[in-house]
Design an enzyme around this catalytic site. Structure first.
Site, mmCIF file in Angstrom:
data_model
loop_
_atom_site.group_PDB
_atom_site.id
_atom_site.type_symbol
_atom_site.label_atom_id
_atom_site.label_comp_id
_atom_site.label_asym_id
_atom_site.label_seq_id
_atom_site.Cartn_x
_atom_site.Cartn_y
_atom_site.Cartn_z
ATOM 1 N N GLU A 42 -14.894 -10.533 -12.181
ATOM 2 C CA GLU A 42 -14.725 -11.910 -12.670
ATOM 3 C C GLU A 42 -14.930 -11.989 -14.185
ATOM 4 O OE1 GLU A 42 -13.546 -14.585 -11.251
ATOM 5 O OE2 GLU A 42 -13.244 -13.445 -9.432
ATOM 6 N N CYS A 197 2.593 -21.020 -10.550
ATOM 7 C CA CYS A 197 2.524 -22.155 -11.479
ATOM 8 C C CYS A 197 2.168 -21.622 -12.867
ATOM 9 C CB CYS A 197 1.496 -23.176 -11.001
ATOM 10 S SG CYS A 197 1.621 -24.739 -11.891
ATOM 11 N N CYS A 207 6.695 -22.801 -4.499
ATOM 12 C CA CYS A 207 5.339 -23.350 -4.522
ATOM 13 C C CYS A 207 5.052 -24.232 -3.298
ATOM 14 C CB CYS A 207 5.155 -24.166 -5.803
ATOM 15 S SG CYS A 207 3.513 -24.887 -5.920
HETATM 16 S S1 SF4 Z 1 5.501 -27.463 -7.939
HETATM 17 FE FE1 SF4 Z 1 3.897 -25.940 -7.950
HETATM 18 S S2 SF4 Z 1 4.574 -24.451 -9.476
HETATM 19 FE FE2 SF4 Z 1 5.744 -26.337 -9.822
HETATM 20 S S3 SF4 Z 1 4.538 -27.446 -11.343
HETATM 21 FE FE3 SF4 Z 1 3.907 -28.165 -9.336
HETATM 22 S S4 SF4 Z 1 2.123 -26.962 -8.858
HETATM 23 FE FE4 SF4 Z 1 3.182 -25.896 -10.486
#
Ligand code: SF4
Length: 361
Positions: A42, A197, A207
């Site tokens: 970490e 992301c 996502c």
């Molecule tokens: S959909 Fe997922 S990858 Fe796209 S901005 Fe939102 S959290 Fe981030």
């Protein structure tokens, strides 16, 4: 502005399911409950990406397999195993913490969040991650990647570097922590921020948060996380002495605090200094006759808060005087450069010299 959570535990469930199906499971510090191994990983992962950490982690663990070995090792040895990873206060704090664990916790890595948080170099997010992975304890994390995921998913606008927005993000992070599966949830948040992301072009179509994601649905990905007005990065310049004698170069230990604190480095002098006068008065150097100091290729290096240009100047040394054998100063054989505890740009300067010396032979 904060938007309401849209379903008890939905966010955590999505993260956990995604982690189990698509997250990372085979990193060298995973699949263990050993708090020492988790702690070291970490700390290395603070400010450094997984791919860069893997090799360092393996070497560090081979040399310092447990907290007692780390505490007993000379700081120099620890710094040497950290050289090149950057942010050297992390290595100093690891060593200091290991000594504290031996002195105050009977050599056993502490078992509660507050105790873990009391160790040097461990903040609220890192303490929570260690306690989640080692002990299955419930707690919120909020590193740079997680800030980005939360700001986008929940539409938290405003400068993420401001105290106010950071506090809002902590509230979201605390609110979403699940009661179960804290390990998969914590790992999932980290993995999603690092691999899906991402800062530049997030892979929204992969996502699990897409349907509820404010940034995705409102076309705000470029604006989140928010940043205040960009400040000009200050620039500094410095001169370094490269005093060469046969196949060795003079290096000195830097003060314990400040940049590259405690590492060995080429001596740094003011830009306007007379290089020969400093070499003579500070290091007892007699330059080789007829050889003038020679400027080497400059090196650019970026820190978080400023950029640095290093102007190295080579001095051919005829004679090494006694003053160059004082503590904190040593002659390093060019063949040992790659394993020495040197900052990355200094190593770069010296490796170029070593390469040149080899090709001359
Ligand atoms: S959909 Fe997922 S990858 Fe796209 S901005 Fe939102 S959290 Fe981030």
């Amino acid at each position: 502005m904060l938007r309401q959570n849209d379903g008890m535990g939905q966010f955590a469930k999505q993260i956990i399911t995604w982690q189990q199906q698509s997250g990372r499971h085979d990193l060298p510090w995973q699949n263990t409950r050993d708090p020492y191994q988790i702690w070291v990983s970490e700390i290395m992962l603070q400010q450094t990406q997984v791919n860069a950490v893997i090799g360092y982690y393996a070497k560090f663990m081979a040399r310092f397999p447990d907290v007692a070995t780390l505490a007993a090792a000379p700081l120099d040895d620890v710094m040497q195993h950290w050289a090149g990873l950057g942010y050297y206060a992390r290595a100093r704090n690891l060593h200091k913490s290991a000594v504290m664990i031996m002195a105050h916790f009977g050599g056993v890595f502490p078992g509660t969040f507050d105790e873990v948080l009391s160790l040097p170099g461990i903040g609220r997010s890192t303490a929570a991650a260690i306690c989640a992975f080692a002990y299955g304890q419930r707690g919120a994390i909020l590193d740079g990647n997680v800030k980005r995921v939360l700001a986008r998913r929940f539409g938290v606008t405003g400068d993420v570097r401001s105290k106010l927005i950071e506090e809002q993000l902590w509230q979201v992070a605390e609110r979403e922590v699940p009661n179960n599966d804290i390990e998969a949830y914590t790992q999932g948040l980290m993995d999603l921020g690092a691999t899906v992301c991402t800062r530049g072009q997030p892979s929204c179509l992969l996502c699990p948060l897409r349907r509820q994601c404010v940034a995705f649905n409102d076309g705000m990905i470029d604006q989140l996380p928010g940043r205040g007005a960009r400040k000009e990065t200050p620039h500094r310049q410095t001169r370094m002495l490269v005093m060469l004698h046969a196949n060795s170069v003079l290096i000195e230990r830097r003060p314990p605090t400040g940049i590259w604190g405690g590492l060995w480095s080429l001596p740094e002098i003011a830009m306007e200094s007379d290089v020969l006068a400093v070499a003579k008065s500070k290091f007892g150097i007699t330059p080789s006759k007829g050889r003038r100091p020679r400027p080497l290729a400059e090196i650019e290096h970026g820190f978080t808060h400023y950029s640095l240009t290093i102007y190295p100047t080579e001095i051919a040394v005829a004679k090494r005087e006694l003053s160059a054998e004082e503590p904190g100063i040593l002659w390093l054989d060019l063949a040992d450069i790659s394993t020495a505890a040197l900052p990355a740009p200094v190593k770069k300067i010296l490796l170029a010299l070593e390469h040149k010396a080899k090709t001359k032979k």
